[in-house]
Design a protein around this motif. Structure first.
Motif, PDB file in Angstrom:
ATOM      1  N   TRP A  82       1.394 -13.661  58.611  1.00 47.96           N
ATOM      2  CA  TRP A  82       0.231 -14.543  58.533  1.00 47.96           C
ATOM      3  C   TRP A  82       0.344 -15.463  57.320  1.00 47.96           C
ATOM      4  CZ3 TRP A  82      -2.931 -15.944  62.140  1.00 47.96           C
ATOM      5  CH2 TRP A  82      -4.105 -16.602  61.831  1.00 47.96           C
ATOM      6  N   ALA A  83       0.801 -14.946  56.207  1.00 47.11           N
ATOM      7  CA  ALA A  83       0.961 -15.762  55.002  1.00 47.11           C
ATOM      8  C   ALA A  83       1.945 -16.908  55.255  1.00 47.11           C
ATOM      9  CB  ALA A  83       1.428 -14.896  53.829  1.00 47.11           C
ATOM     10  N   TRP A  89       1.197 -23.949  58.582  1.00 50.95           N
ATOM     11  CA  TRP A  89       0.102 -24.765  59.104  1.00 50.95           C
ATOM     12  C   TRP A  89      -0.382 -25.780  58.081  1.00 50.95           C
ATOM     13  CZ3 TRP A  89      -1.990 -19.548  60.988  1.00 50.95           C
ATOM     14  CH2 TRP A  89      -1.434 -19.239  62.235  1.00 50.95           C
ATOM     15  N   ALA A  90      -0.319 -25.453  56.811  1.00 51.11           N
ATOM     16  CA  ALA A  90      -0.675 -26.435  55.780  1.00 51.11           C
ATOM     17  C   ALA A  90       0.263 -27.633  55.854  1.00 51.11           C
ATOM     18  CB  ALA A  90      -0.645 -25.788  54.394  1.00 51.11           C
ATOM     19  N   ALA A 103      -6.653 -26.071  50.821  1.00 47.56           N
ATOM     20  CA  ALA A 103      -6.974 -24.977  49.893  1.00 47.56           C
ATOM     21  C   ALA A 103      -7.244 -23.691  50.657  1.00 47.56           C
ATOM     22  CB  ALA A 103      -8.181 -25.360  49.036  1.00 47.56           C
ATOM     23  N   GLN A 104      -7.919 -23.792  51.790  1.00 50.34           N
ATOM     24  CA  GLN A 104      -8.206 -22.596  52.589  1.00 50.34           C
ATOM     25  C   GLN A 104      -6.920 -21.988  53.118  1.00 50.34           C
ATOM     26  OE1 GLN A 104      -7.947 -21.953  56.154  1.00 50.34           O
ATOM     27  NE2 GLN A 104      -8.675 -19.898  55.682  1.00 50.34           N
ATOM     28  N   ALA A 109      -2.984 -17.745  52.488  1.00 49.93           N
ATOM     29  CA  ALA A 109      -1.579 -17.330  52.384  1.00 49.93           C
ATOM     30  C   ALA A 109      -1.361 -16.520  51.109  1.00 49.93           C
ATOM     31  CB  ALA A 109      -0.654 -18.549  52.396  1.00 49.93           C
ATOM     32  N   PHE A 110      -1.899 -16.989  50.017  1.00 47.32           N
ATOM     33  CA  PHE A 110      -1.766 -16.302  48.737  1.00 47.32           C
ATOM     34  C   PHE A 110      -2.443 -14.925  48.787  1.00 47.32           C
ATOM     35  CE2 PHE A 110      -3.336 -15.404  44.429  1.00 47.32           C
ATOM     36  CZ  PHE A 110      -2.143 -15.399  43.737  1.00 47.32           C
ATOM     37  N   PHE A 111      -3.659 -14.868  49.343  1.00 49.62           N
ATOM     38  CA  PHE A 111      -4.418 -13.619  49.414  1.00 49.62           C
ATOM     39  C   PHE A 111      -3.702 -12.578  50.274  1.00 49.62           C
ATOM     40  CE2 PHE A 111      -7.786 -10.948  51.305  1.00 49.62           C
ATOM     41  CZ  PHE A 111      -8.338 -10.408  50.150  1.00 49.62           C
ATOM     42  N   VAL A 112      -3.339 -12.944  51.505  1.00 48.16           N
ATOM     43  CA  VAL A 112      -2.715 -11.947  52.391  1.00 48.16           C
ATOM     44  C   VAL A 112      -1.288 -11.626  51.956  1.00 48.16           C
ATOM     45  CG1 VAL A 112      -4.200 -12.465  54.363  1.00 48.16           C
ATOM     46  CG2 VAL A 112      -2.006 -13.591  54.184  1.00 48.16           C
ATOM     47  N   GLY A 113      -0.611 -12.595  51.362  1.00 44.20           N
ATOM     48  CA  GLY A 113       0.712 -12.308  50.805  1.00 44.20           C
ATOM     49  C   GLY A 113       0.611 -11.305  49.668  1.00 44.20           C
TER      50      GLY A 113
END
Length: 129
Positions: A82-83, A89-90, A103-104, A109-113
């Motif tokens: 997902w990350a 997708w960005a 930013a979302q 990506a940062f959070f789930v990574g």
């Protein structure tokens, strides 16, 4: 059990709760979010359902007294996948997405990574509730 170990064992609850809450909010607000993010509404709805499904899986896993290591591995792979897709997708939506949309996607990506890294690091600990 020491407090640090207890906090680490709660990681799956944090992971699953975040996915479920974000999924519900994204689905409920998909029309607004689509405009704010500059992303197609169908794509925003897809992201909401994916977050909700992921949250349900993670919460189900968190509620089990014993968790097969293969299920933890699946969670780690799902987070990493997902990350990577969020970053992709960005790039794909670089022309249409707003700053908030970028930013979302990159924040997710940062959070789930980060969750994947922590789950990898603590995979043996996460096998037992």
């Amino acid at each position: 059990m020491d407090p640090e170990t207890d906090r680490r064992k709660r990681l799956l609850w944090v992971d699953g709760s975040a996915g479920a809450v974000v999924g519900v909010l994204v689905l409920a607000l998909s029309g607004w979010l689509s405009g704010w993010y500059g992303l197609p509404r169908d794509f925003v709805i897809f992201m909401g359902w994916a977050n909700l499904a992921y949250g349900c899986y993670s919460l189900t896993l968190a509620s089990r007294p014993k968790r097969p290591i293969a299920f933890i591995w699946l969670l780690i792979v799902a987070n990493l996948t997902w990350a990577v897709h969020c970053v992709r997708w960005a790039v794909v939506f670089h022309e249409s997405a707003t700053l908030l949309g970028h930013a979302q996607l990159l924040g997710e990506a940062f959070f789930v990574g980060g969750l994947a890294i922590l789950e990898w690091r603590w995979r043996e600990l996460l096998v037992e509730a």
